[in-house]
Design a protein around this motif. Sequence first.
Motif, PDB file in Angstrom:
ATOM      1  N   ARG A 115       0.936  -1.232   0.426  1.00  0.00           N
ATOM      2  CA  ARG A 115      -0.024   0.031  -0.030  1.00  0.00           C
ATOM      3  C   ARG A 115       0.798   1.785   0.112  1.00  0.00           C
ATOM      4  O   ARG A 115       0.458   2.834   0.156  1.00  0.00           O
ATOM      5  N   GLN A 116       2.109   1.087  -0.193  1.00  0.00           N
ATOM      6  CA  GLN A 116       2.804   2.542  -0.264  1.00  0.00           C
ATOM      7  C   GLN A 116       3.218   2.768  -1.842  1.00  0.00           C
ATOM      8  O   GLN A 116       3.884   1.217  -2.448  1.00  0.00           O
ATOM      9  N   ILE A 117       3.455   3.793  -2.252  1.00  0.00           N
ATOM     10  CA  ILE A 117       3.937   4.048  -4.248  1.00  0.00           C
ATOM     11  C   ILE A 117       5.307   4.775  -3.704  1.00  0.00           C
ATOM     12  O   ILE A 117       6.032   5.291  -2.458  1.00  0.00           O
ATOM     13  N   ILE A 118       5.807   3.512  -4.948  1.00  0.00           N
ATOM     14  CA  ILE A 118       7.393   3.627  -4.291  1.00  0.00           C
ATOM     15  C   ILE A 118       7.806   3.578  -5.708  1.00  0.00           C
ATOM     16  O   ILE A 118       7.510   3.475  -6.347  1.00  0.00           O
ATOM     17  N   ILE A 119       8.875   4.648  -6.064  1.00  0.00           N
ATOM     18  CA  ILE A 119       9.191   5.440  -7.622  1.00  0.00           C
ATOM     19  C   ILE A 119      10.196   4.421  -7.708  1.00  0.00           C
ATOM     20  O   ILE A 119      10.565   3.241  -7.523  1.00  0.00           O
ATOM     21  N   LYS A 120      10.171   3.677  -9.166  1.00  0.00           N
ATOM     22  CA  LYS A 120      10.535   2.753  -9.335  1.00  0.00           C
ATOM     23  C   LYS A 120      12.178   3.382 -10.482  1.00  0.00           C
ATOM     24  O   LYS A 120      12.301   4.754 -10.441  1.00  0.00           O
ATOM     25  N   PRO A 121      12.906   2.858  -9.480  1.00  0.00           N
ATOM     26  CA  PRO A 121      14.517   2.770  -9.932  1.00  0.00           C
ATOM     27  C   PRO A 121      14.637   3.277 -11.698  1.00  0.00           C
ATOM     28  O   PRO A 121      14.018   3.223 -12.211  1.00  0.00           O
ATOM     29  N   SER A 122      15.684   4.258 -11.355  1.00  0.00           N
ATOM     30  CA  SER A 122      15.884   4.524 -13.017  1.00  0.00           C
ATOM     31  C   SER A 122      16.929   3.645 -13.518  1.00  0.00           C
ATOM     32  O   SER A 122      17.029   3.526 -14.554  1.00  0.00           O
ATOM     33  N   ALA A 123      17.472   3.196 -12.215  1.00  0.00           N
ATOM     34  CA  ALA A 123      18.502   1.936 -12.320  1.00  0.00           C
ATOM     35  C   ALA A 123      18.810   1.342 -11.409  1.00  0.00           C
ATOM     36  O   ALA A 123      19.176   2.040 -10.017  1.00  0.00           O
ATOM     37  N   LYS A 124      18.404   0.132 -11.151  1.00  0.00           N
ATOM     38  CA  LYS A 124      18.743  -0.700  -9.900  1.00  0.00           C
ATOM     39  C   LYS A 124      20.238  -1.498  -9.936  1.00  0.00           C
ATOM     40  O   LYS A 124      20.805  -1.561 -10.525  1.00  0.00           O
ATOM     41  N   ASP A 183      23.449  -2.847  -2.551  1.00  0.00           N
ATOM     42  CA  ASP A 183      21.938  -3.087  -2.013  1.00  0.00           C
ATOM     43  C   ASP A 183      21.519  -1.289  -2.079  1.00  0.00           C
ATOM     44  O   ASP A 183      20.688  -0.828  -1.408  1.00  0.00           O
ATOM     45  N   TYR A 184      21.686   0.085  -3.345  1.00  0.00           N
ATOM     46  CA  TYR A 184      20.954   0.805  -3.680  1.00  0.00           C
ATOM     47  C   TYR A 184      20.655   1.084  -4.563  1.00  0.00           C
ATOM     48  O   TYR A 184      21.814   1.333  -5.453  1.00  0.00           O
ATOM     49  N   ASP A 185      19.957   1.729  -4.773  1.00  0.00           N
ATOM     50  CA  ASP A 185      19.534   1.853  -6.522  1.00  0.00           C
ATOM     51  C   ASP A 185      19.341   3.271  -6.200  1.00  0.00           C
ATOM     52  O   ASP A 185      19.413   4.407  -5.639  1.00  0.00           O
ATOM     53  N   LEU A 186      19.584   3.854  -7.784  1.00  0.00           N
ATOM     54  CA  LEU A 186      19.511   5.167  -8.493  1.00  0.00           C
ATOM     55  C   LEU A 186      18.096   5.281  -8.735  1.00  0.00           C
ATOM     56  O   LEU A 186      17.421   4.537  -9.550  1.00  0.00           O
ATOM     57  N   LEU A 187      17.532   6.475  -7.710  1.00  0.00           N
ATOM     58  CA  LEU A 187      16.317   7.094  -8.843  1.00  0.00           C
ATOM     59  C   LEU A 187      16.617   8.262  -9.274  1.00  0.00           C
ATOM     60  O   LEU A 187      15.518   8.314  -9.828  1.00  0.00           O
ATOM     61  N   ALA A 188      17.490   8.937  -9.052  1.00  0.00           N
ATOM     62  CA  ALA A 188      17.509  10.461  -9.762  1.00  0.00           C
ATOM     63  C   ALA A 188      18.921  10.621  -9.838  1.00  0.00           C
ATOM     64  O   ALA A 188      19.662  10.524  -8.951  1.00  0.00           O
ATOM     65  N   HIS A 189      19.457  11.216 -11.615  1.00  0.00           N
ATOM     66  CA  HIS A 189      20.763  11.515 -11.459  1.00  0.00           C
ATOM     67  C   HIS A 189      20.613  13.358 -12.161  1.00  0.00           C
ATOM     68  O   HIS A 189      19.821  13.303 -13.727  1.00  0.00           O
ATOM     69  N   ILE A 190      21.630  14.504 -11.638  1.00  0.00           N
ATOM     70  CA  ILE A 190      20.727  15.880 -12.301  1.00  0.00           C
ATOM     71  C   ILE A 190      22.341  16.339 -12.521  1.00  0.00           C
ATOM     72  O   ILE A 190      22.851  16.076 -10.732  1.00  0.00           O
ATOM     73  N   SER A 191      22.857  16.466 -13.415  1.00  0.00           N
ATOM     74  CA  SER A 191      23.619  16.601 -13.617  1.00  0.00           C
ATOM     75  C   SER A 191      24.578  18.126 -13.266  1.00  0.00           C
ATOM     76  O   SER A 191      23.096  19.469 -13.340  1.00  0.00           O
ATOM     77  N   LEU A 192      25.815  18.716 -13.317  1.00  0.00           N
ATOM     78  CA  LEU A 192      26.418  20.372 -12.708  1.00  0.00           C
ATOM     79  C   LEU A 192      26.198  21.578 -14.004  1.00  0.00           C
ATOM     80  O   LEU A 192      24.947  22.346 -13.922  1.00  0.00           O
ATOM     81  N   GLU A 193      25.994  20.792 -14.999  1.00  0.00           N
ATOM     82  CA  GLU A 193      25.469  21.559 -16.028  1.00  0.00           C
ATOM     83  C   GLU A 193      24.181  21.766 -15.862  1.00  0.00           C
ATOM     84  O   GLU A 193      23.236  22.488 -16.456  1.00  0.00           O
ATOM     85  N   GLY A 199      27.121  16.250  -9.515  1.00  0.00           N
ATOM     86  CA  GLY A 199      25.808  16.930  -9.452  1.00  0.00           C
ATOM     87  C   GLY A 199      25.147  16.415  -8.510  1.00  0.00           C
ATOM     88  O   GLY A 199      25.805  15.992  -6.969  1.00  0.00           O
ATOM     89  N   LEU A 200      23.987  16.167  -8.406  1.00  0.00           N
ATOM     90  CA  LEU A 200      22.815  15.244  -8.001  1.00  0.00           C
ATOM     91  C   LEU A 200      22.356  14.308  -7.899  1.00  0.00           C
ATOM     92  O   LEU A 200      22.378  14.055  -9.221  1.00  0.00           O
ATOM     93  N   PHE A 201      22.373  13.694  -6.800  1.00  0.00           N
ATOM     94  CA  PHE A 201      21.697  12.077  -6.873  1.00  0.00           C
ATOM     95  C   PHE A 201      20.878  11.619  -6.316  1.00  0.00           C
ATOM     96  O   PHE A 201      21.238  12.262  -4.985  1.00  0.00           O
ATOM     97  N   VAL A 202      20.066  10.350  -6.573  1.00  0.00           N
ATOM     98  CA  VAL A 202      19.021  10.026  -5.014  1.00  0.00           C
ATOM     99  C   VAL A 202      19.351   8.765  -5.420  1.00  0.00           C
ATOM    100  O   VAL A 202      18.765   8.322  -6.225  1.00  0.00           O
ATOM    101  N   ILE A 203      18.889   8.140  -4.426  1.00  0.00           N
ATOM    102  CA  ILE A 203      19.321   6.832  -4.506  1.00  0.00           C
ATOM    103  C   ILE A 203      18.026   6.548  -3.279  1.00  0.00           C
ATOM    104  O   ILE A 203      17.982   7.065  -2.629  1.00  0.00           O
ATOM    105  N   ARG A 204      18.301   5.100  -3.255  1.00  0.00           N
ATOM    106  CA  ARG A 204      17.203   3.864  -1.896  1.00  0.00           C
ATOM    107  C   ARG A 204      17.408   3.396  -2.127  1.00  0.00           C
ATOM    108  O   ARG A 204      18.498   2.605  -2.641  1.00  0.00           O
ATOM    109  N   LYS A 205      17.435   3.015  -0.714  1.00  0.00           N
ATOM    110  CA  LYS A 205      17.425   1.238  -0.545  1.00  0.00           C
ATOM    111  C   LYS A 205      17.084   0.124  -1.383  1.00  0.00           C
ATOM    112  O   LYS A 205      15.480   0.278  -1.791  1.00  0.00           O
ATOM    113  N   SER A 206      17.721  -0.988  -1.723  1.00  0.00           N
ATOM    114  CA  SER A 206      16.903  -1.246  -3.017  1.00  0.00           C
ATOM    115  C   SER A 206      15.952  -2.451  -1.725  1.00  0.00           C
ATOM    116  O   SER A 206      16.064  -2.813  -0.931  1.00  0.00           O
TER     117      SER A 206
END
Length: 404
Positions: free
Chosen positions: A26-35, A48-58, A395-402
């Motif tokens: 019953r929780q909505i989990i964002i699908k990793p961009s790279a598991k 054991d940590y997935d990549l959810l998002a990456h935004i470059s410095l440029e 730049g920025l990375f957003v990660i989450r435990k697998s």
Amino acid sequence: MMKKILLLLILATFSCSKKDVFEVDRQIIIKPSAKCENGFAGKYPCKDYDLLAHISLEEMAGENTVGNDSWAWVDSATNKEYALVGTNKGVSFIDITNPAKATILGFLKTRTENSSWRDIKVYKNVAYIVSEAKDHGMQIFNLNRLAQVTNPPIEFVADREYSGFGSAHNIVINEESGFAYAVGTKTFAGGPHFIDLSDPFQVKAAGGFEQSAYSHDAQVVTYNGPDLDYTGKEILIGSNENEVVIVDVTDKENPTKIAAISYSNIGYTHQGWFTEDFKYFILGDELDEKNKGVNTRTIIFDFTDLDNPLLHFEYLGKSAAIDHNGYVKGNLFFQANYTAGVRIIDISNIDNKAFSEVGFFDTYPENDNTAFNGAWNVYPYLPSGNIIISDINRGLFVIRKSKS
């Protein structure tokens, strides 16, 4: 039927497509961009940590942008999550509520000139930003403005500025007391410069502490630990280049040094963080790997008695990468480790002088050399469980435990 309706409502709230999310308990989990699979999330080494998002410095600020510190903010009115990412040019504000559709809302330029050092902290929906840029002072920015951005990205201007000091290396805030502490300024011999935030846009100087000279970084807490002599007191732990100092800053007009402790093979006493029970203090030395030839070294102090701090033990990592900022959340220590990325360390057996690495995400896949590239900071406190990393080069990375 009700379950399907609920799911559709939640999906609408997050403005996600069905392919971006899935339902687990019953929780909505964002699908990793790279598991994280077989040791990699895309090109990034991981465990054991997935990549959810990456935004470059440029994307944040154009060419010749260099990353540094970061923090985060949650809008209590909407529960939206935002990353506040420092660069040599200023601060980027990014909506990461749905990391799959992370949005750069805008950019706040440095107040004076570019600098490799910029630091951000948040108190009551307001961001306070300092830098080592000449005469930068402190920018004050109302984070509620982020919800009003309709055509991103935009160029922000600060709401107020504080000029009680010129440059500063860092700023820390005790959210319980409502005081900020700028460190590494040219006031109070580089010791902590106290700022009263009770009126968040009309902040006031509140004194300082210069007895222990330059403080590179600090943590300030309203103490509720094992030393009953200091229960309810406001305690500052300063990482002061060649020692750790403990100061009672409850009375801003009369701060009192409680104790200090050093250790062997000092390179540069950089930054540390209390365990949640206030019993131990976990310290990173930024130059011991480079100058002393050791693997990533973390120093753990026993602060059971604040008047008599003791060295508890030292933990060595798996490479010679340089440790930078580290933060405790529960029984985990999240350590930004430059070229080795972020290391996640289980500290549940700290009483028995044992740490163990249980995960990592390496934002600098080229190597794990002893060099100042890669992960500068990690922020593990978002309610969603998502973790942000600010990287000098990428730049920025957003990660989450697998998820299993």
